[in-house]
Enzyme design. Structure first.
Site, PDB file in Angstrom:
ATOM      1  N   CYS A   1       0.826  -1.208   0.000  1.00 46.98           N
ATOM      2  CA  CYS A   1       0.000   0.000   0.000  1.00 46.98           C
ATOM      3  C   CYS A   1       0.861   1.259   0.000  1.00 46.98           C
ATOM      4  O   CYS A   1       1.767   1.396   0.826  1.00 46.98           O
ATOM      5  CB  CYS A   1      -0.910   0.008   1.226  1.00 46.98           C
ATOM      6  SG  CYS A   1      -2.020   1.431   1.285  1.00 46.98           S
TER       7      CYS A   1
ATOM      8  N   GLU B   1     -28.730 -14.800  23.200  1.00 49.52           N
ATOM      9  CA  GLU B   1     -28.298 -13.472  22.753  1.00 49.52           C
ATOM     10  C   GLU B   1     -29.097 -12.404  23.497  1.00 49.52           C
ATOM     11  O   GLU B   1     -30.258 -12.607  23.828  1.00 49.52           O
ATOM     12  CB  GLU B   1     -28.554 -13.307  21.248  1.00 49.52           C
ATOM     13  CG  GLU B   1     -27.323 -13.303  20.378  1.00 49.52           C
ATOM     14  CD  GLU B   1     -26.471 -12.056  20.503  1.00 49.52           C
ATOM     15  OE1 GLU B   1     -26.909 -11.100  21.175  1.00 49.52           O
ATOM     16  OE2 GLU B   1     -25.390 -12.037  19.931  1.00 49.52           O
TER      17      GLU B   1
ATOM     18  N   GLN C   1     -17.990 -11.973  10.461  1.00 53.33           N
ATOM     19  CA  GLN C   1     -16.559 -12.058  10.193  1.00 53.33           C
ATOM     20  C   GLN C   1     -16.235 -11.535   8.793  1.00 53.33           C
ATOM     21  O   GLN C   1     -16.959 -11.819   7.827  1.00 53.33           O
ATOM     22  CB  GLN C   1     -16.078 -13.500  10.326  1.00 53.33           C
ATOM     23  CG  GLN C   1     -16.017 -13.989  11.758  1.00 53.33           C
ATOM     24  CD  GLN C   1     -14.792 -13.494  12.510  1.00 53.33           C
ATOM     25  OE1 GLN C   1     -14.005 -12.718  11.995  1.00 53.33           O
ATOM     26  NE2 GLN C   1     -14.632 -13.950  13.746  1.00 53.33           N
TER      27      GLN C   1
ATOM     28  N   ASP D   1     -18.255 -16.295  22.198  1.00 56.48           N
ATOM     29  CA  ASP D   1     -17.645 -15.445  21.164  1.00 56.48           C
ATOM     30  C   ASP D   1     -18.028 -13.987  21.438  1.00 56.48           C
ATOM     31  O   ASP D   1     -18.872 -13.409  20.758  1.00 56.48           O
ATOM     32  CB  ASP D   1     -18.135 -15.888  19.775  1.00 56.48           C
ATOM     33  CG  ASP D   1     -17.423 -15.148  18.643  1.00 56.48           C
ATOM     34  OD1 ASP D   1     -16.437 -14.424  18.919  1.00 56.48           O
ATOM     35  OD2 ASP D   1     -17.864 -15.276  17.490  1.00 56.48           O
TER      36      ASP D   1
ATOM     37  N   GLU E   1      -7.229 -13.627  15.512  1.00 54.74           N
ATOM     38  CA  GLU E   1      -8.333 -14.347  16.162  1.00 54.74           C
ATOM     39  C   GLU E   1      -7.746 -15.567  16.845  1.00 54.74           C
ATOM     40  O   GLU E   1      -6.827 -16.214  16.304  1.00 54.74           O
ATOM     41  CB  GLU E   1      -9.346 -14.775  15.114  1.00 54.74           C
ATOM     42  CG  GLU E   1     -10.685 -15.185  15.674  1.00 54.74           C
ATOM     43  CD  GLU E   1     -11.699 -14.044  15.681  1.00 54.74           C
ATOM     44  OE1 GLU E   1     -12.820 -14.259  16.150  1.00 54.74           O
ATOM     45  OE2 GLU E   1     -11.361 -12.927  15.211  1.00 54.74           O
TER      46      GLU E   1
ATOM     47  N   TYR F   1     -23.530 -15.440  22.940  1.00 62.06           N
ATOM     48  CA  TYR F   1     -23.219 -14.366  21.982  1.00 62.06           C
ATOM     49  C   TYR F   1     -23.406 -14.915  20.562  1.00 62.06           C
ATOM     50  O   TYR F   1     -22.534 -14.752  19.698  1.00 62.06           O
ATOM     51  CB  TYR F   1     -21.784 -13.865  22.144  1.00 62.06           C
ATOM     52  CG  TYR F   1     -21.394 -13.356  23.506  1.00 62.06           C
ATOM     53  CD1 TYR F   1     -21.589 -12.019  23.851  1.00 62.06           C
ATOM     54  CD2 TYR F   1     -20.792 -14.194  24.448  1.00 62.06           C
ATOM     55  CE1 TYR F   1     -21.205 -11.540  25.095  1.00 62.06           C
ATOM     56  CE2 TYR F   1     -20.402 -13.721  25.698  1.00 62.06           C
ATOM     57  CZ  TYR F   1     -20.609 -12.393  26.012  1.00 62.06           C
ATOM     58  OH  TYR F   1     -20.227 -11.925  27.244  1.00 62.06           O
TER      59      TYR F   1
ATOM     60  N   CYS G   1     -11.412 -12.048  19.135  1.00 60.07           N
ATOM     61  CA  CYS G   1     -10.589 -11.208  18.268  1.00 60.07           C
ATOM     62  C   CYS G   1      -9.623 -10.366  19.086  1.00 60.07           C
ATOM     63  O   CYS G   1      -8.898  -9.546  18.537  1.00 60.07           O
ATOM     64  CB  CYS G   1     -11.481 -10.302  17.408  1.00 60.07           C
ATOM     65  SG  CYS G   1     -12.486  -9.155  18.376  1.00 60.07           S
TER      66      CYS G   1
END
Length: 340
Positions: A21, A222, A172, A269, A331, A201, A296
């Site tokens: 980049c 959830e 993801q 998660d 992760e 989750y 993560c």
């Protein structure tokens, strides 16, 4: 431009690796483009081993991404409130500064995302004088195509699963490595021989749906009623008749679960901030046979697992996955079992 929290170890420069980049070092999105990919993987593995050093466990080498560039299926560029004394800038934060850097294209994004980003930028710039405030934009690619509307329903294919969700919802962002991560989580959840599975989750249901064929019953929990609706739809869409979903209160996540933890596995998660003391106390009281903790942010993951270790759990192994090549983020999937 990963938004996930990640490892914090500094990278030593490796000579002879040219960043792809032209904005590398100025844009805050990537930190490792100056490091060869094998060295990036080794660096991430070593950092996770450092984070888990006080918890005797096996940390496996980081699983590589098959496409270290052009993998990211979602970008969320933003721009500040337009001003006459400031050139238009649509992109991401400048490294080390709270200033928006103009980013015409991102090499870690997929070609389709970059193509749509160019169109979106042209549209925003054509209407630049009409904006009275800044905004965050969205470009998401899924199996169903590319969209810039966060309210659009998209379809993503992960292995044999077809999932629908809103484009602006969490999902993801690396479709190239995701099937391997999902398969690993499903295998690890089975290791303790549990009959039942709790998917905490659970979001739109991906991890629990993938593991469902190996359990008598799967219960997703959830706090988001919207996420529960999508998970139920995805269970029906994929003929996972043994999957149910509950909108649970954050203070009583496991209260409505109709089976004992002694015969259950739990997939956890959480967001990058980790689980929090209240959830960990509830999880420990439920006392599942196996816990598979997906994160993560290995820093908060290691912190939470230390708490679970104090409650009688042993961390058997940690498997890192390089879901965010060219960045410091990673992760990690940890497998825990109840001692005794």
């Amino acid at each position: 431009m990963s938004t996930a929290a990640g490892i914090t170890g500094a990278a030593a420069p490796k000579p002879g690796v040219a960043p792809v980049c032209p904005l590398y070092g100025t844009c805050g999105g990537c930190q490792y483009q100056h490091i060869g990919y094998d060295d990036q993987l080794a660096l991430k593995t070593d950092e996770i081993r450092r984070l888990f050093a006080t918890l005797p466990t096996d940390v496996a080498p980081c699983v590589p991404c098959p496409t270290p560039y052009g993998y990211r299926s979602k970008l969320t560029p933003h721009f500040p409130r337009p001003r006459a004394d400031r050139a238009p800038a649509i992109g991401f934060l400048h490294a080390g500064r709270r200033v928006t850097l103009d980013v015409p294209a991102c090499p870690i994004a997929t070609p389709a995302v970059n193509a749509r980003l160019a169109e979106l930028r042209a549209d925003v710039l054509a209407r630049w004088s009409g904006y009275r405030r800044g905004a965050t934009l969205l470009v998401r690619e899924a199996s169903s195509g590319v969209t810039v509307d966060p309210r659009e329903v998209v379809t993503e294919q992960v292995g044999d699963l077809s999932l629908r969700f809103l484009a602006g919802d969490f999902f993801q962002n690396n479709p190239f490595l995701l099937p391997r991560l999902v398969a690993h989580v499903a295998r690890e959840a089975q290791t303790g021989g549990a009959r039942f599975l709790v998917d905490a989750y659970c979001g739109s249901g991906l991890l629990g749906l993938a593991a469902a064929p190996h359990f008598e019953r799967v219960l997703g929990v959830e706090v988001s009623a919207s996420a529960v609706s999508w998970a139920r739809e995805n269970a029906a869409r994929n003929a996972r008749a043994n999957c149910e979903y509950l909108a649970a209160d954050a203070s009583a996540v496991f209260a409505a679960i109709p089976f004992a933890g002694a015969d259950a596995a739990v997939i956890v998660d959480p967001p990058r901030k980790g689980c929090g003391d209240a959830f960990l106390a509830q999880l420990s009281a439920f006392a599942p046979r196996t816990i598979v903790y997906v994160s993560c942010n290995p820093e908060t993951q290691a912190r939470d697992i230390a708490v679970l270790a104090g409650a009688g759990y042993t961390c058997l192994r940690v498997q890192p996955f390089d879901m965010f090549p060219q960045t410091r983020h990673v992760e990690a999937v940890a497998t825990l079992t109840r001692a005794g």
